[in-house]
Design a protein around this motif. Structure first.
Motif, short mmCIF file in Angstrom:
data_model
loop_
_atom_site.label_atom_id
_atom_site.label_comp_id
_atom_site.label_asym_id
_atom_site.label_seq_id
_atom_site.Cartn_x
_atom_site.Cartn_y
_atom_site.Cartn_z
N GLU A 53 0.85 -1.18 0.00
CA GLU A 53 0.00 0.00 0.00
C GLU A 53 0.89 1.24 0.00
O GLU A 53 1.77 1.38 0.84
CB GLU A 53 -0.91 0.00 1.23
N SER A 54 0.68 2.12 -0.95
CA SER A 54 1.42 3.37 -1.06
C SER A 54 0.46 4.54 -0.99
O SER A 54 -0.74 4.38 -1.25
CB SER A 54 2.19 3.43 -2.38
N VAL A 55 1.01 5.68 -0.66
CA VAL A 55 0.20 6.90 -0.59
C VAL A 55 1.02 8.04 -1.18
O VAL A 55 2.23 8.13 -0.96
CB VAL A 55 -0.19 7.24 0.86
N GLY A 56 0.35 8.89 -1.93
CA GLY A 56 1.02 10.04 -2.52
C GLY A 56 0.05 11.19 -2.68
O GLY A 56 -1.10 11.11 -2.27
N ALA A 57 0.55 12.25 -3.31
CA ALA A 57 -0.31 13.42 -3.51
C ALA A 57 0.19 14.24 -4.68
O ALA A 57 1.37 14.20 -5.03
CB ALA A 57 -0.34 14.30 -2.25
N ILE A 58 -0.73 14.97 -5.24
CA ILE A 58 -0.38 16.04 -6.18
C ILE A 58 -0.11 17.25 -5.30
O ILE A 58 -0.99 17.69 -4.55
CB ILE A 58 -1.51 16.31 -7.18
N TYR A 101 9.21 11.24 -15.07
CA TYR A 101 8.61 12.25 -14.21
C TYR A 101 7.48 11.61 -13.42
O TYR A 101 6.63 10.93 -14.00
CB TYR A 101 8.08 13.43 -15.04
N VAL A 102 7.48 11.82 -12.10
CA VAL A 102 6.49 11.18 -11.24
C VAL A 102 6.02 12.16 -10.17
O VAL A 102 6.66 13.18 -9.91
CB VAL A 102 7.07 9.91 -10.56
N LEU A 103 4.93 11.80 -9.53
CA LEU A 103 4.46 12.51 -8.35
C LEU A 103 5.03 11.81 -7.12
O LEU A 103 5.30 10.60 -7.15
CB LEU A 103 2.93 12.48 -8.29
N ALA A 104 5.21 12.55 -6.05
CA ALA A 104 5.77 11.99 -4.82
C ALA A 104 4.78 11.00 -4.19
O ALA A 104 3.60 11.30 -4.06
CB ALA A 104 6.09 13.11 -3.83
N LYS A 105 5.30 9.84 -3.83
CA LYS A 105 4.51 8.82 -3.15
C LYS A 105 5.46 7.82 -2.53
O LYS A 105 6.64 7.80 -2.83
CB LYS A 105 3.55 8.12 -4.09
N GLY A 106 4.92 6.97 -1.66
CA GLY A 106 5.75 5.93 -1.06
C GLY A 106 4.92 4.99 -0.22
O GLY A 106 3.72 5.19 0.00
N ARG A 107 5.59 3.95 0.28
CA ARG A 107 4.89 2.91 1.02
C ARG A 107 4.45 3.37 2.40
O ARG A 107 5.16 4.09 3.09
CB ARG A 107 5.79 1.68 1.16
N ARG A 108 3.28 2.87 2.78
CA ARG A 108 2.74 3.12 4.12
C ARG A 108 3.40 2.15 5.09
O ARG A 108 3.53 0.97 4.81
CB ARG A 108 1.22 2.91 4.12
N LYS A 122 -3.08 9.40 5.75
CA LYS A 122 -2.79 10.85 5.74
C LYS A 122 -1.37 11.11 6.22
O LYS A 122 -0.64 11.92 5.61
CB LYS A 122 -3.79 11.59 6.63
N ASP A 123 -0.96 10.46 7.30
CA ASP A 123 0.41 10.65 7.80
C ASP A 123 1.43 10.17 6.78
O ASP A 123 2.48 10.79 6.61
CB ASP A 123 0.60 9.91 9.12
N THR A 124 1.13 9.07 6.10
CA THR A 124 2.04 8.57 5.06
C THR A 124 2.22 9.60 3.95
O THR A 124 3.33 9.86 3.51
CB THR A 124 1.52 7.25 4.46
N ALA A 125 1.11 10.18 3.51
CA ALA A 125 1.18 11.16 2.43
C ALA A 125 2.07 12.34 2.81
O ALA A 125 2.96 12.72 2.05
CB ALA A 125 -0.22 11.65 2.06
N VAL A 126 1.87 12.89 3.99
CA VAL A 126 2.66 14.05 4.43
C VAL A 126 4.13 13.66 4.57
O VAL A 126 5.03 14.38 4.13
CB VAL A 126 2.08 14.62 5.74
N ARG A 127 4.41 12.50 5.17
CA ARG A 127 5.80 12.05 5.35
C ARG A 127 6.48 11.83 4.01
O ARG A 127 7.61 12.28 3.78
CB ARG A 127 5.83 10.76 6.19
N GLU A 128 5.82 11.12 3.11
CA GLU A 128 6.43 10.83 1.81
C GLU A 128 6.66 12.09 0.99
O GLU A 128 7.66 12.20 0.29
CB GLU A 128 5.58 9.82 1.04
N LEU A 129 5.74 13.03 1.05
CA LEU A 129 5.94 14.28 0.33
C LEU A 129 7.17 15.02 0.84
O LEU A 129 7.96 15.53 0.06
CB LEU A 129 4.69 15.17 0.43
#
Length: 152
Positions: free
Chosen positions: A18-23, A43-50, A57-64
């Motif tokens: 499971e990964s989480v990312g954001a624009i 070219y990619v958007l920032a994301k990473g594994r939970r 939500k915490d994963t998204a903020v941390r990975e960004l």
């Protein structure tokens, strides 16, 4: 025993990630952050594994922060979702309902990996905390060039 009318697939814990990312937007300048993976010229958007026990939500903020170097916040959106409201006042059917000001993923991407393995990627919308300084962060070992694209 009743048989479900819905097609379904099941994956044990060793077969999915499971990964989480954001624009990520810099709202004051109408810019979006993209990462350029130099080793793949992609070219990619920032994301990473939970991580275990970590919220999406915490994963998204941390990975960004780790991948882009920008401190950010997830944005609350006006959007339709099939999830029920935070406080259910009535039983709603299994259909999309419109909500204002919710902080939920706007997209779920299913990526099929090698035979029998899948990656689930939950996507949010985020904004750079412009009063915070830029942090080089770590890039998970990838050679990354951070870029900002101007929106018109």
């Amino acid at each position: 025993m009743a048989v479900s009318q819905f097609d379904s697939e099941q994956y044990t814990s060793e077969a999915f990630v499971e990964s989480v990312g954001a624009i990520l937007f810099r709202l004051s300048r109408r810019e979006v952050c993209v990462l350029h993976l130099l080793n793949r010229d992609e070219y990619v958007l920032a994301k990473g594994r939970r991580n275990c026990g970590e919220s999406r939500k915490d994963t998204a903020v941390r990975e960004l922060m780790e991948e882009s170097g920008f401190s950010c916040r997830l944005l609350h959106l006006d959007m339709s979702t099939r999830a029920p409201s935070a406080v259910e006042t009535e039983q709603l059917g299994d259909e999309a309902h419109f909500y204002t000001g919710i902080c939920e993923p706007f997209n779920l991407q299913l990526r099929r990996l090698k035979e029998g393995d899948v990656k689930l990627i939950w996507w949010y919308i985020a904004a750079v905390d412009e009063d915070q300084s830029f942090n080089e962060g770590h890039t998970g070992g990838a050679e990354v060039c951070r870029g900002i694209l101007q929106l018109h």
